[in-house]
Structure formats: structure tokens, C-alpha cells
Enzyme design. Structure first.
Site, PDB file in Angstrom:
ATOM      1  N   SER A  31       0.912  -1.276   0.057  1.00 25.21           N
ATOM      2  CA  SER A  31       0.094  -0.033  -0.050  1.00 25.21           C
ATOM      3  C   SER A  31       1.034   1.267  -0.055  1.00 25.21           C
ATOM      4  O   SER A  31       1.904   1.312   0.579  1.00 25.21           O
ATOM      5  CB  SER A  31      -0.961   0.033   1.230  1.00 25.21           C
ATOM      6  OG  SER A  31      -1.417   1.256   1.436  1.00 25.21           O
ATOM      7  N   GLN A  84       1.096  -0.259  -4.969  1.00 24.58           N
ATOM      8  CA  GLN A  84      -0.224   0.134  -5.031  1.00 24.58           C
ATOM      9  C   GLN A  84      -0.078   1.784  -4.775  1.00 24.58           C
ATOM     10  O   GLN A  84       0.439   2.305  -3.920  1.00 24.58           O
ATOM     11  CB  GLN A  84      -1.032  -0.483  -4.037  1.00 24.58           C
ATOM     12  CG  GLN A  84      -2.488   0.113  -3.913  1.00 24.58           C
ATOM     13  CD  GLN A  84      -2.735   1.279  -2.984  1.00 24.58           C
ATOM     14  OE1 GLN A  84      -2.171   1.227  -2.175  1.00 24.58           O
ATOM     15  NE2 GLN A  84      -3.811   1.815  -3.215  1.00 24.58           N
ATOM     16  N   LYS A 143      -7.758  -1.146  -9.738  1.00 30.47           N
ATOM     17  CA  LYS A 143      -8.340  -1.915  -8.641  1.00 30.47           C
ATOM     18  C   LYS A 143      -9.678  -1.100  -8.146  1.00 30.47           C
ATOM     19  O   LYS A 143      -9.562   0.208  -7.835  1.00 30.47           O
ATOM     20  CB  LYS A 143      -7.564  -1.921  -7.426  1.00 30.47           C
ATOM     21  CG  LYS A 143      -8.240  -2.646  -6.090  1.00 30.47           C
ATOM     22  CD  LYS A 143      -7.113  -2.973  -4.930  1.00 30.47           C
ATOM     23  CE  LYS A 143      -7.658  -3.850  -3.740  1.00 30.47           C
ATOM     24  NZ  LYS A 143      -8.746  -3.163  -3.273  1.00 30.47           N
ATOM     25  N   HIS A 167     -13.566  -1.993  -2.014  1.00 29.10           N
ATOM     26  CA  HIS A 167     -12.585  -1.687  -0.972  1.00 29.10           C
ATOM     27  C   HIS A 167     -13.027  -2.304   0.241  1.00 29.10           C
ATOM     28  O   HIS A 167     -12.915  -2.036   1.413  1.00 29.10           O
ATOM     29  CB  HIS A 167     -12.451  -0.092  -0.920  1.00 29.10           C
ATOM     30  CG  HIS A 167     -11.490   0.284  -0.302  1.00 29.10           C
ATOM     31  ND1 HIS A 167     -10.534   0.816  -1.358  1.00 29.10           N
ATOM     32  CD2 HIS A 167     -10.832   0.434   0.911  1.00 29.10           C
ATOM     33  CE1 HIS A 167      -9.488   1.284  -0.468  1.00 29.10           C
ATOM     34  NE2 HIS A 167      -9.575   1.199   0.746  1.00 29.10           N
ATOM     35  N   GLY A 199     -12.418  -9.024  -1.648  1.00 29.63           N
ATOM     36  CA  GLY A 199     -13.554  -8.796  -0.783  1.00 29.63           C
ATOM     37  C   GLY A 199     -14.395 -10.103  -0.339  1.00 29.63           C
ATOM     38  O   GLY A 199     -15.064 -10.817  -1.244  1.00 29.63           O
ATOM     39  N   GLY A 200     -14.036 -10.661   0.849  1.00 26.02           N
ATOM     40  CA  GLY A 200     -15.114 -11.561   1.633  1.00 26.02           C
ATOM     41  C   GLY A 200     -14.242 -12.829   1.435  1.00 26.02           C
ATOM     42  O   GLY A 200     -14.975 -13.961   1.983  1.00 26.02           O
ATOM     43  N   ILE A 201     -12.920 -13.165   0.725  1.00 28.81           N
ATOM     44  CA  ILE A 201     -12.173 -14.348   0.769  1.00 28.81           C
ATOM     45  C   ILE A 201     -12.178 -14.790   2.176  1.00 28.81           C
ATOM     46  O   ILE A 201     -11.172 -14.070   3.181  1.00 28.81           O
ATOM     47  CB  ILE A 201     -11.181 -14.300  -0.115  1.00 28.81           C
ATOM     48  CG1 ILE A 201     -11.582 -13.950  -1.531  1.00 28.81           C
ATOM     49  CG2 ILE A 201     -10.313 -15.765   0.010  1.00 28.81           C
ATOM     50  CD1 ILE A 201     -12.159 -14.731  -2.175  1.00 28.81           C
ATOM     51  N   ARG A 202     -12.800 -15.689   2.742  1.00 30.98           N
ATOM     52  CA  ARG A 202     -12.343 -16.507   4.134  1.00 30.98           C
ATOM     53  C   ARG A 202     -11.926 -17.734   3.974  1.00 30.98           C
ATOM     54  O   ARG A 202     -11.400 -18.611   4.947  1.00 30.98           O
ATOM     55  CB  ARG A 202     -13.471 -16.304   4.919  1.00 30.98           C
ATOM     56  CG  ARG A 202     -13.760 -14.854   5.149  1.00 30.98           C
ATOM     57  CD  ARG A 202     -13.110 -14.058   5.786  1.00 30.98           C
ATOM     58  NE  ARG A 202     -13.539 -12.637   6.132  1.00 30.98           N
ATOM     59  CZ  ARG A 202     -13.270 -11.598   5.308  1.00 30.98           C
ATOM     60  NH1 ARG A 202     -12.560 -11.784   4.115  1.00 30.98           N
ATOM     61  NH2 ARG A 202     -13.744 -10.310   5.688  1.00 30.98           N
ATOM     62  N   GLY A 207      -7.210  -9.546   1.932  1.00 33.45           N
ATOM     63  CA  GLY A 207      -6.760  -8.334   2.988  1.00 33.45           C
ATOM     64  C   GLY A 207      -6.817  -8.759   4.181  1.00 33.45           C
ATOM     65  O   GLY A 207      -5.939  -8.729   4.992  1.00 33.45           O
TER      66      GLY A 207
END
Length: 411
Positions: free
Chosen positions: A110, A130, A256, A280, A312-315, A334
Site C-alpha cells: 500500500s 499500490q 483496482k 474496498h 472482498g470476502g475471501i475467508r 486483505g
């Protein structure tokens, strides 16, 4: 379950340990989403709505999970997403970079990171830098030159940010500096987490609230909030600006934050190498659909022209398989790796990556595939009302400034 100081078996357990070990305000900053948190919640809820269509015989004893993304080899289709101010561990982004390198995947750093790009590239030579559209074009060019000199293998430009600061449950107060007054104010919640405090004490440092990668030539690094204010006061970029920035970088370039088909088409016309379908992490406009809901329409529209990723949401590893089945080439993670970092440093990040890889391998096995590249729509059970095809059909193509160019029917 193994001991508290060692291995954990799920990302959910990493999150539980992070919550237990981090001061309340630090943990809150990791899980917060804008306003009511509708989008942040939908990012994970949407994955739970998708099912699988497994096979029972003829399965392969060997699976190939490897792929490439923007010219870089990946041992499995997961990449570290850029996240700023990693105060969860003294080693911050350097520990994450080492973990990613150890597991054969790239790192994205970042602009608002707590560690300078030179240190992170040294820890993982396959580091992408980034960038936000901040400051003048001269400052942007300086940061590009620095990233190139450090050895960054590509550029990621993040656009999915609506500048929303509202949190219905209250945002944690993040200080601009750790001066004596601030430390007195934060002392009660820090003392309540002695292991976190001891970890920082052993490092001989305090959480770094500066942005070293935003340092202008001849100047010291600004504080995070000084850099943030500069970002907020920068005139917003046009598609022409994005095309100009892309022209300044002669390597892989990801945009992104794409959540609409028409924006995906504009990104293609701006010359990007890849896009990330993203909101985000739920910190954009609250009420935007989960990334996975808009992925199929976007991948169908531009997947033959640019590489499409999702964050977003990957677990779970099964979430990775679902994203690939709906058109993504790879995913970015993230919060999951930040929880691993908080739980057990570099080893915790490696633990999270191992969990995702193992879950993906099991899913590819159950679906009867030999390679992640053959996952497709026939492998998933998609509810009729699942997709949110934002601008599913676009009547025109656009030039780099976003102006109408050639009607689709005329192509």
C-alpha cells in the site's frame, strides 16, 4: 486445536485470536465497513449463497493449483492485497512479504504502508506497488520512479474509495502521532492487551503512523493523516488521467475497484493489464453489492481482454474456487492475512495462506478437476437472484477520457 501460540485451523480462528490480542481500536479498524456495513457483510454473505456440484468418482490424485497473474507465477491463485498502516505487528508489511514469498505468491504494498518499499521488495522481489491518485503529477511520477528503482514488478492503482468516513457503530479514533497525551488516552485498552504491548516492547519501537512511501524528495515522511488530507484535497482523476498514469509505467498495471461493466470497458480502453473487481472491502459506498455478485458480468465483458481478479470476502479456499468458477483468474486477500499477522506474525500469515491453499485443493479435488484453470460455471450452484449485473450491457465503448467512441453494434 493446537496451543494459543501456534498453528490455527481456520481464518475464523485467526480472527478470534486477533480480536483477543489487539487493542479494541486496532481490531475495530480491521473489521470496520462504511456506514451500516451492508456491503462489508454482503461480501461474505454472498459467498455463502453459492453452492458446489461435486463429483464422486474419477477424481484426480494430483492437482495443479498454479497460475500466473500479470506475468508473475503464483503457486496458487491468491495474492496479498495492499492494506495501509499495519499496526497489528511490529514487522508489518515486511513480515507479510516474507510470508508471501515463502508460499510462492506476490505481495502488493500500500501507498499508506508503514514500511518503505525498498524493505518490502527486499523481502519479496515479486512486490507490486499500490498507488492512489494523490498530489501533483510530479509527485506521482516521483513515486513511480522510486517504485521502479526499488524493483517493483508492477503497479496497482486503487480507485474504489468514496471518502466515506461514517460508521454507524463508531469509527476507532486513530491518532496522528503517538505523543504523551495520546499514549495516556490509549493506555487502558493497550494495558488490557499485554501480549500485544510486550511484542512492541521487544521490538524497541512503537506503531509507525507515518507514510514513508509518500515522502517527497528532500522531505521526511508525512504522518498518515497528513498524507490522507493531501489525498482528500487532490482533484479527482478523470479516465484521461488514468490513461496518462498508465502510459508512465512500462510494466503490468492493475486498476483496482471496478464494480460496473462500463467502468471495466473504460479500464480496457485506458490500457490496463488487469482489473480487480472490488468495493474496498466494504469501505466504498455502503449498499454496493458484494464483489462476487458483479464478477460474472464483468468477467464476461472484458475477461478476454484483461486479467480479472476479485477481492472482498475471501475467508476460505472454497471461496477462491467460487471466484475462479465465476470468471476470476485470481483473488486478492486483505483482512484474512491481517488477522493471521496479528495472531502469530509471519508464521500466522503463512498459516492463513496454507489454510486457503488446502481448502482450494480440497475443492478442486471434489469438483473433479486437475487444474484450477478448468473451474467453471458448471461447478457452482448459483441462486436465480444471486447476481447484481451493474450495467450489464453497455451501448458504447469509450475513449481514455471516458467519452463515447464506437457503438458496440458497429464493432
Amino acid at each position: 486445536m493446537f496451543g494459543e501460540s501456534g498453528w490455527f485451523e481456520s481464518v475464523a480462528e485467526a480472527q478470534r485470536r486477533a480480536k483477543k490480542r489487539l487493542p479494541k481500536s486496532v481490531y475495530s479498524a480491521l473489521v470496520a465497513g462504511s456506514e451500516r456495513g451492508l456491503t462489508a457483510a454482503d461480501n461474505t454473505t454472498a459467498f455463502a449463497e453459492l453452492g458446489f456440484a461435486p463429483h464422486v468418482a474419477g477424481l484426480s490424485n494430483i492437482r495443479d493449483l498454479s497460475t500466473t497473474l500479470m506475468g508473475q507465477p503464483l503457486s496458487f491463485p491468491v495474492m496479498i492485497s495492499p492494506t495501509g498502516v499495519q499496526a497489528v505487528h511490529p514487522d508489518g508489511e515486511v513480515a507479510v512479504a516474507r510470508a508471501a514469498a515463502a508460499r510462492g505468491i506476490p505481495m502488493a504494498l500500500s501507498l499508506f504502508a508503514s514500511k518503505p518499499i525498498e524493505q518490502v521488495v527486499a523481502a519479496n522481489p515479486r512486490t507490486f506497488f499500490q498507488l492512489h491518485w494523490v498530489g501533483s503529477r510530479e509527485l506521482l511520477l516521483h513515486m513511480l520512479h522510486r517504485a521502479r528503482a526499488a524493483g517493483a514488478v508492477g503497479l496497482i492503482v486503487t480507485m474504489d474509495w468514496s471518502f466515506s468516513e461514517g460508521r454507524d457503530w463508531g469509527s476507532p479514533v486513530i491518532p496522528e502521532r503517538l505523543d504523551a497525551r495520546t499514549m495516556r488516552r490509549l493506555a487502558p485498552e493497550v494495558v488490557a492487551r499485554p501480549r500485544w504491548l510486550a511484542r512492541w516492547a521487544r521490538s524497541g519501537t512503537f506503531p509507525d503512523l507515518t507514510a514513508p512511501n509518500l515522502a517527497e524528495p528532500g522531505k521526511s515522511a508525512p504522518t498518515f493523516f497528513a498524507a490522507y488530507r493531501d489525498w482528500m484535497s487532490t482533484p479527482l482523476p478523470s479516465w484521461e488521467d488514468i490513461a496518462w498514469l498508465r502510459a508512465q509505467w512500462d510494466g503490468p498495471f492493475m486498476l483496482k475497484g471496478v464494480g460496473r461493466v462500463d467502468d471495466a470497458l473504460r479500464a480496457v480502453d485506458a490500457g490496463v493489464t488487469a482489473i480487480s473487481v472490488s468495493n474496498h472491502g466494504g469501505n466504498n459506498l455502503d449498499g454496493a453489492p458484494a464483489s462476487i455478485r458483479v464478477l460474472p458480468a464483468i468477467a464476461d465483458a472484458v475477461g478476454d481482454q484483461v486479467e480479472v481478479t476479485l477481492d472482498g470476502g475471501i475467508r476460505r479456499g472454497s471461496d477462491v474456487a467460487k471466484a475462479l468458477s465465476l470468471g476470476a483468474r485470481a483473488v486478492l486477500i486483505g483482512r484474512a492475512y491481517l488477522w493471521g499477522l496479528a495472531a502469530n506474525g509471519q508464521a500466522g500469515v503463512e498459516n492463513v495462506l496454507d489454510i486457503l491453499r488446502g481448502g482450494l485443493d480440497s475443492t478442486v479435488l471434489g469438483l473433479g478437476h486437475v487444474s484450477v484453470h478448468t473451474l467453471g460455471l458448471t461447478d457452482v450452484v448459483v441462486p436465480v437472484d444471486f447476481a447484481r449485473p451493474v450495467i450489464e450491457s453497455c451501448p458504447t465503448r469509450f475513449d481514455s477520457a471516458g467519452h463515447d467512441r464506437v457503438p458496440v453494434e458497429s464493432r
